[in-house]
Design a protein around this motif. Sequence first.
Motif, PDB file in Angstrom:
ATOM      1  N   GLN A  51       0.838  -1.202   0.000  1.00  0.00           N
ATOM      2  CA  GLN A  51       0.000   0.000   0.000  1.00  0.00           C
ATOM      3  C   GLN A  51       0.874   1.255   0.000  1.00  0.00           C
ATOM      4  O   GLN A  51       0.575   2.233  -0.690  1.00  0.00           O
ATOM      5  CB  GLN A  51      -0.931   0.004   1.211  1.00  0.00           C
TER       6      GLN A  51
ATOM      7  N   LEU B  86       2.269   1.724  -3.422  1.00  0.00           N
ATOM      8  CA  LEU B  86       1.236   2.221  -4.320  1.00  0.00           C
ATOM      9  C   LEU B  86       1.016   3.718  -4.115  1.00  0.00           C
ATOM     10  O   LEU B  86       0.877   4.470  -5.090  1.00  0.00           O
ATOM     11  CB  LEU B  86      -0.069   1.460  -4.087  1.00  0.00           C
TER      12      LEU B  86
ATOM     13  N   GLU C 260       1.529   6.547  -6.969  1.00  0.00           N
ATOM     14  CA  GLU C 260       0.438   7.430  -7.358  1.00  0.00           C
ATOM     15  C   GLU C 260       0.823   8.889  -7.172  1.00  0.00           C
ATOM     16  O   GLU C 260       0.321   9.773  -7.871  1.00  0.00           O
ATOM     17  CB  GLU C 260      -0.820   7.109  -6.537  1.00  0.00           C
TER      18      GLU C 260
ATOM     19  N   LYS D 135       3.026  -0.693 -11.767  1.00  0.00           N
ATOM     20  CA  LYS D 135       1.658  -0.567 -11.268  1.00  0.00           C
ATOM     21  C   LYS D 135       0.844  -1.821 -11.595  1.00  0.00           C
ATOM     22  O   LYS D 135       0.045  -2.282 -10.784  1.00  0.00           O
ATOM     23  CB  LYS D 135       0.978   0.660 -11.854  1.00  0.00           C
ATOM     24  N   GLU D 136       1.047  -2.330 -12.802  1.00  0.00           N
ATOM     25  CA  GLU D 136       0.337  -3.551 -13.178  1.00  0.00           C
ATOM     26  C   GLU D 136       0.742  -4.711 -12.276  1.00  0.00           C
ATOM     27  O   GLU D 136      -0.093  -5.485 -11.821  1.00  0.00           O
ATOM     28  CB  GLU D 136       0.606  -3.892 -14.642  1.00  0.00           C
TER      29      GLU D 136
ATOM     30  N   ASP E 232       1.960  -4.371  -9.273  1.00  0.00           N
ATOM     31  CA  ASP E 232       1.415  -4.072  -7.948  1.00  0.00           C
ATOM     32  C   ASP E 232      -0.073  -4.390  -7.875  1.00  0.00           C
ATOM     33  O   ASP E 232      -0.559  -4.904  -6.874  1.00  0.00           O
ATOM     34  CB  ASP E 232       1.654  -2.608  -7.571  1.00  0.00           C
ATOM     35  N   SER E 233      -0.797  -4.068  -8.956  1.00  0.00           N
ATOM     36  CA  SER E 233      -2.233  -4.342  -8.939  1.00  0.00           C
ATOM     37  C   SER E 233      -2.492  -5.851  -8.896  1.00  0.00           C
ATOM     38  O   SER E 233      -3.399  -6.305  -8.193  1.00  0.00           O
ATOM     39  CB  SER E 233      -2.924  -3.709 -10.138  1.00  0.00           C
ATOM     40  N   LYS E 234      -1.676  -6.617  -9.634  1.00  0.00           N
ATOM     41  CA  LYS E 234      -1.808  -8.070  -9.571  1.00  0.00           C
ATOM     42  C   LYS E 234      -1.508  -8.569  -8.159  1.00  0.00           C
ATOM     43  O   LYS E 234      -2.191  -9.433  -7.633  1.00  0.00           O
ATOM     44  CB  LYS E 234      -0.869  -8.746 -10.575  1.00  0.00           C
TER      45      LYS E 234
ATOM     46  N   GLN F 130      -1.798  -6.835  -5.442  1.00  0.00           N
ATOM     47  CA  GLN F 130      -2.882  -6.423  -4.560  1.00  0.00           C
ATOM     48  C   GLN F 130      -4.072  -7.355  -4.679  1.00  0.00           C
ATOM     49  O   GLN F 130      -4.721  -7.672  -3.685  1.00  0.00           O
ATOM     50  CB  GLN F 130      -3.303  -4.989  -4.867  1.00  0.00           C
ATOM     51  N   VAL F 131      -4.349  -7.792  -5.898  1.00  0.00           N
ATOM     52  CA  VAL F 131      -5.442  -8.741  -6.090  1.00  0.00           C
ATOM     53  C   VAL F 131      -5.130 -10.047  -5.364  1.00  0.00           C
ATOM     54  O   VAL F 131      -5.986 -10.612  -4.674  1.00  0.00           O
ATOM     55  CB  VAL F 131      -5.700  -8.990  -7.597  1.00  0.00           C
TER      56      VAL F 131
END
Length: 168
Positions: free
Chosen positions: A48, A51, A55, A74-75, A77-79, A81-82
Motif C-alpha cells: 500500500q 502504491l 500514485e 503498477k500492473e 502491484d495491482s496483480k 494487490q489482487v
Amino acid sequence: MLKEQVEALLQENIILKRAVGIQHERQKESEERNQELQHLKQMVTQYQEQLRTLEGRSIGDVSSEQAMKEKEEKEKDSKLQVQTACWIRFLPVYSLFQHMSLSQLRPKKLERCIMQQGLTGNSYKLLHGDFREMSKMTKEANAIPVNFSLDIVQRVQPFHDHSIKKYA
C-alpha cells in the motif's frame, strides 16, 4: 477396591496427558497461523505504501521510458494487490475452519475413537463441558452434613467419584 481406584486414576492420568499433548499441538498451530497472518499484514502495508508513492509521482515529470516502467510496476502491484486481497479473504475462512476443526470436529473424533476402544464416559460438550454437572454435584455434596468416615472423596470430589463409580 483400592487397586481399582488406583488403576482408574492411572487411566485418567494417561487420558489427561494425551489431552495436554493435543492442547499443546493446537496452541502451536494457532501461533503459526498468527505469525503467517502478521507477515501477510506487513506485506499488505508495504504494498500500500509503494502504491501511494507511485500514485504521488506525476507521469508528466518523468520521461516516457520511466512512465512505461512505472506502468508495468503498477500492473505488477495491482496483480499483487489482487492476490493479497484474495489471501486476506481466504484467511478468515481458513481460520474459521481450523477453529471448527479444533473445537468441535477433533474432540468428537477422539471421543468416537475412545468409544471404539471400549472406554465409556460423558459426551463432549462445546464450551462448558462437564462444568455444570461438577458444580451441581459439589453444591449437593456441600449441602449434606459431613460423614465421619474415611471415604471423603464423595465430599471433596463428588463428580470424579460419581464418574469412577459409573464408568469404571
